[in-house]
Each structure stands twice: as C-alpha cells, then as structure tokens.
Scaffold this motif. Structure first.
Motif, short mmCIF file in Angstrom:
data_model
loop_
_atom_site.label_atom_id
_atom_site.label_comp_id
_atom_site.label_asym_id
_atom_site.label_seq_id
_atom_site.Cartn_x
_atom_site.Cartn_y
_atom_site.Cartn_z
N HIS A 18 61.35 10.58 -18.39
CA HIS A 18 62.34 11.64 -18.17
C HIS A 18 62.43 11.98 -16.68
O HIS A 18 61.41 12.13 -16.02
N PRO A 19 63.65 12.10 -16.16
CA PRO A 19 63.80 12.43 -14.73
C PRO A 19 63.07 13.72 -14.35
O PRO A 19 62.57 13.83 -13.22
N TYR A 20 62.98 14.67 -15.27
CA TYR A 20 62.26 15.91 -14.96
C TYR A 20 60.75 15.64 -14.80
O TYR A 20 60.12 16.14 -13.88
N THR A 21 60.21 14.84 -15.69
CA THR A 21 58.79 14.50 -15.58
C THR A 21 58.53 13.76 -14.27
O THR A 21 57.54 14.01 -13.58
N ARG A 22 59.46 12.87 -13.92
CA ARG A 22 59.30 12.13 -12.67
C ARG A 22 59.26 13.10 -11.49
O ARG A 22 58.44 12.96 -10.58
N ALA A 23 60.15 14.09 -11.52
CA ALA A 23 60.18 15.07 -10.43
C ALA A 23 58.89 15.89 -10.40
O ALA A 23 58.32 16.12 -9.33
N LEU A 24 58.43 16.30 -11.58
CA LEU A 24 57.17 17.07 -11.63
C LEU A 24 56.02 16.26 -11.05
O LEU A 24 55.24 16.75 -10.24
N LEU A 25 55.94 15.00 -11.48
CA LEU A 25 54.83 14.17 -11.03
C LEU A 25 54.93 13.85 -9.54
O LEU A 25 53.91 13.71 -8.87
N SER A 26 56.14 13.75 -9.04
CA SER A 26 56.26 13.41 -7.62
C SER A 26 55.87 14.60 -6.75
O SER A 26 55.57 14.45 -5.58
N SER A 27 55.85 15.79 -7.34
CA SER A 27 55.42 16.95 -6.57
C SER A 27 53.90 17.12 -6.65
O SER A 27 53.34 18.03 -6.06
N MET A 28 53.26 16.23 -7.40
CA MET A 28 51.81 16.31 -7.57
C MET A 28 51.15 15.59 -6.40
O MET A 28 51.52 14.46 -6.08
N PRO A 29 50.19 16.22 -5.73
CA PRO A 29 49.55 15.53 -4.60
C PRO A 29 48.87 14.24 -5.07
O PRO A 29 48.21 14.24 -6.10
N SER A 30 49.10 13.17 -4.35
CA SER A 30 48.51 11.89 -4.74
C SER A 30 47.02 11.88 -4.46
O SER A 30 46.55 12.47 -3.49
N MET A 31 46.27 11.20 -5.31
CA MET A 31 44.83 11.09 -5.10
C MET A 31 44.55 10.11 -3.97
O MET A 31 43.52 10.12 -3.35
N ASP A 32 45.52 9.23 -3.75
CA ASP A 32 45.33 8.18 -2.76
C ASP A 32 46.00 8.58 -1.44
O ASP A 32 47.21 8.66 -1.35
N PRO A 33 45.20 8.83 -0.39
CA PRO A 33 45.77 9.34 0.85
C PRO A 33 46.80 8.40 1.48
O PRO A 33 47.72 8.83 2.16
N ASP A 34 46.68 7.07 1.21
CA ASP A 34 47.63 6.12 1.77
C ASP A 34 49.02 6.26 1.14
O ASP A 34 50.01 5.79 1.67
N HIS A 35 49.05 6.83 -0.05
CA HIS A 35 50.33 6.95 -0.75
C HIS A 35 50.81 8.39 -0.82
O HIS A 35 51.58 8.75 -1.69
N ARG A 36 50.30 9.19 0.10
CA ARG A 36 50.68 10.59 0.06
C ARG A 36 52.02 10.79 0.76
O ARG A 36 52.09 11.03 1.95
N THR A 37 53.09 10.62 0.01
CA THR A 37 54.42 10.75 0.61
C THR A 37 55.04 12.06 0.17
O THR A 37 54.72 12.58 -0.88
N GLU A 38 55.94 12.54 0.98
CA GLU A 38 56.68 13.74 0.62
C GLU A 38 57.96 13.31 -0.08
O GLU A 38 58.99 13.11 0.54
N ARG A 39 57.89 13.16 -1.37
CA ARG A 39 59.10 12.80 -2.09
C ARG A 39 59.86 14.06 -2.48
O ARG A 39 59.34 15.16 -2.41
N ALA A 40 61.10 13.84 -2.88
CA ALA A 40 61.96 14.99 -3.21
C ALA A 40 61.32 15.83 -4.31
O ALA A 40 60.89 15.32 -5.34
N LEU A 41 61.23 17.12 -4.08
CA LEU A 41 60.77 18.03 -5.12
C LEU A 41 61.97 18.39 -5.98
O LEU A 41 63.08 17.93 -5.77
N LEU A 42 61.75 19.24 -6.95
CA LEU A 42 62.84 19.64 -7.83
C LEU A 42 63.90 20.42 -7.06
O LEU A 42 63.58 21.41 -6.40
N ALA A 43 65.10 19.97 -7.16
CA ALA A 43 66.19 20.64 -6.46
C ALA A 43 66.98 21.51 -7.43
O ALA A 43 66.73 21.49 -8.63
#
Ligand code: ATP
Ligand code: SF4
Ligand code: MG
Length: 344
Positions: free
Chosen positions: A262-287
């Motif tokens: 679900h696009p909403y779940t994807r947005a929620l998860l992308s706002s979750m801090p990544s455990m892996d520091p190399d992949h810690r990107t600032e992706r779009a949060l919920l707009a």
C-alpha cells in the motif's frame, strides 16, 4: 510459583480457529448540532474493519495518530459500544448468551500507555493486582499470593514492592505492575495500547523482553498497538496498518516490512529511520492534509495524499483482499480490473 488460580477457560475451537474475529466493526461519534440544527454528522473513528487475531500470535497495529487504533482496542475490550459490527472470541460472539461479558473479561485484558492512571493510588500494588481475581470470586488469600508470585515474575521483588503505593514506583516499575495486574486473571489475550511508548528506551527494551518471556510462558496472544514501527516489527508476527478508521494493509511482518503493497505503508516505512547508516536517506514523508475522520474523502481515503492516485481512486473504494499469499491490501492498483492504470 504457587498453584495458579484455576483457569476458567479452555481452548474451544482448537489452534486453527482465530482467537478473535472482528466483523464490520464501526464506531461513529455523533457531533453536536449547530444552533440552527445544522451540522450533526459524526466522527468516523472506526469505519468498518474486519480482521482476525490468531491464537498465539502478536498482531501489531500501526497508523498515524487519530486513525482509530485506540478506538479499535476499546471496542474489542467492550469498553465502548460499537455503532455496528461484532467481535467473536474463539468462535463465540462476545456479549451474547454465547459468551457473557464477565466471562470474556477474564480472558482479555488491556494495558494502556499511562501507567499511573490505570492504578488506584490508594491501593498498594499487591492489592491492585489481587483486586481483579477477588471481583471474579477468588478468596483474598490466594489472590494476594498470586499477586506476589506475579510481582516476582515481572521482576519486582515482592518483599520490597508488594506494600508500596503507585507513586513510590518509577514509570517502568508501574508498567510492570500493570502487566502483572493484567495477568492476574490468567487471560488469553493482552491488548497493549502504546504500553511501552512512554518509557525511556532502555526501560522500554526491558519491558518488551519481559512481554516476550511472559507470552511464551503463559501461551498468550498479543494485540500490540504502537507508533514505533521498529518495535512493532521486532514484536509482531503480523502487522495491520490503519488509515482513517479502515485497514489499509495487513500481512506477515517480514512481507510487509520488506515489500509494503500500500502506498500509505510505503510512506510510513520511508519515514522510519533506517538501521543501516549507509542507506539513511531523506525520502519523501507523508504529504498533504492530515486525515479528518469527520468528512473522509470519497473513494480511497488515502487518495488526496497518494503519490499513485488515479482518477478512479476518488470514485471507488478499494476492498481489502489477499494479493500476495496471506498479505492483504486495500488499494486499486492491486485490484484486477479496477480501472487504475497500474492494475492488471
Ligand atoms: N469519545 C470520542 N468522541 C469523539 N471523537 C472521538 C472520541 N474518541 C476518539 N475520537 C476520535 O476518533 C478518532 C480516532 O481516535 P483514536 O484515539 O482511536 O486514534 P489513535 O489511532 O489511537 O490515535 P493515537 O495514535 O493518537 O493514540 C480521532 O479523530 C479522535 O479524535
Ligand atoms: S487506491 Fe489509489 S489512492 Fe488509494 S492507495 Fe491505491 S493508488 Fe493510492
Ligand atoms: Mg491511541
């Protein structure tokens, strides 16, 4: 531990029968009418949800503030009356002749976020824990003995803690008392509504590990509600994502976190801090606008905020259905023939 209070419930339907089945559950709060009798309407806190809690599992529940998590928990506990829908516990309808409320309440207990508010400040913690069993017919002596056993089990030495009052404990200790109190009636299901959210991280981790131990020891089933997606992932076998009073997605933890549908779940998860520091990107949060349960959007409730919305999304409400094994989602992109360009 001494002889536990006699269990009053048996596994009625066997392991394959869900412990809890929720059908068409709704809670609408009517709004006060304006001066001219206009307005009215209602807050659709929970607006038609169906799901199951399986025996022995932890079902995590996530979603933004106001999406209906606590209302769902209160409805399940029968603390508030539903506008519609039913709750079935191990095959028996709750509140009917099948399963009277008193019997149900022995088997389902709840732990809230606010550790202080749930305890009577005038009772020692031993008396608080022993209270429930006495209401349900246990003698004082066995109830107090069990309270002490449970205190020890949740990591509070009875000699030191039994006679204390809630204000003499830390938040983490009080939450241990609340867990002991919930277990005093030997329930089968614990509903944990943000039960560890107010604790410091290190205390939170200890209480989470305690919950895992108790679950294994007593054969419990958990409904675990939390804002914290990491904690939910750690604890849950399956996860349910709620949006504006509905279920957006529900699936096995691994599948849901590794491949949200679900696009909403994807947005929620992308706002979750990544455990892996190399992949810690600032992706779009919920707009977009925060959801409003008084006047939810037509069609898919997420469409005003959805990056994948198509015209059909404003007209047609998606249906929650299995799309990848046991993984279910309510999104028109995953509904064959829905009219969404991405649907097959
Ligand atoms: N007694 C009530 N009367 C009117 N509206 C209510 C009532 N209780 C809850 N609501 C509304 O219902 C919606 C769902 O509330 P609920 O407490 O279930 O959300 P939640 O998901 O638990 O949020 P949070 O994450 O903040 O705890 C909210 O819009 C809330 O304002
Ligand atoms: S149904 Fe449409 S608006 Fe709703 S989540 Fe799917 S793509 Fe987005
Ligand atoms: Mg809540």
């Amino acid at each position: 531990m001494n002889e536990p209070l006699r269990p009053v419930h048996d596994d009625v339907g066997g392991p394959a029968q869900p412990l809890l089945t929720i059908r068409g559950l709704q809670k609408h709060y009517p709004l006060a009418k304006g001066l001219l009798g206009r307005g009215g309407g209602s807050v659709r806190a929970v607006d038609g949800i169906d799901f199951e809690v399986r025996k022995g599992e932890t079902l995590g529940v996530v979603g933004e503030s106001g999406c209906g998590k606590s209302t769902t928990a209160r409805l399940l506990m029968q603390l508030i009356r539903p506008t519609a829908g039913e709750v079935v516990f191990d095959g028996r309808t709750v509140g009917g002749r099948d399963l009277p409320l008193k019997q149900f309440h022995r088997q389902v207990q709840m732990v809230f976020q606010d550790s202080y508010a749930s305890l009577n400040p005038r009772l020692t913690i031993e008396d608080s824990i022993a209270f429930g069993p006495q209401v349900h017919g246990s003698g004082r002596r066995p109830a107090v003995q069990r309270a002490r056993d449970l205190l020890a089990r949740v990591g509070l030495e009875p000699q030191r803690f039994a006679e204390r009052y809630p204000h003499e404990l830390s938040g983490g200790q009080r939450q241990r008392v609340n867990i002991a109190r919930a277990l005093a009636l030997q329930p089968r299901l614990l509903i944990l509504d943000e039960a560890v959210s107010a604790l410091d991280k290190s205390v939170e981790a200890q209480v989470i590990n305690l919950l895992l131990d108790l679950k294994a020891e007593f054969g419990l089933t958990y409904l675990f509600i939390s804002h914290d997606l990491q904690v939910v992932r750690y604890l849950s076998d399956r996860v349910m994502v709620m949006y504006l009073g509905r279920v957006a997605e529900l699936g096995p933890s691994e599948s849901l976190y590794a491949g949200p549908l679900h696009p909403y779940t994807r947005a929620l998860l992308s706002s979750m801090p990544s455990m892996d520091p190399d992949h810690r990107t600032e992706r779009a949060l919920l707009a977009g606008d925060p959801p409003n349960p008084i006047d939810p959007p037509a069609g898919c409730r997420f469409h005003p905020r959805c990056p994948d919305a198509a015209p059909v999304c404003g007209q047609r409400a998606p249906v929650l259905a299995a799309r990848r094994g046991a993984h279910t989602v309510a999104c028109l992109m995953h509904e064959p023939g829905s009219g969404h360009p991405a649907a097959t």
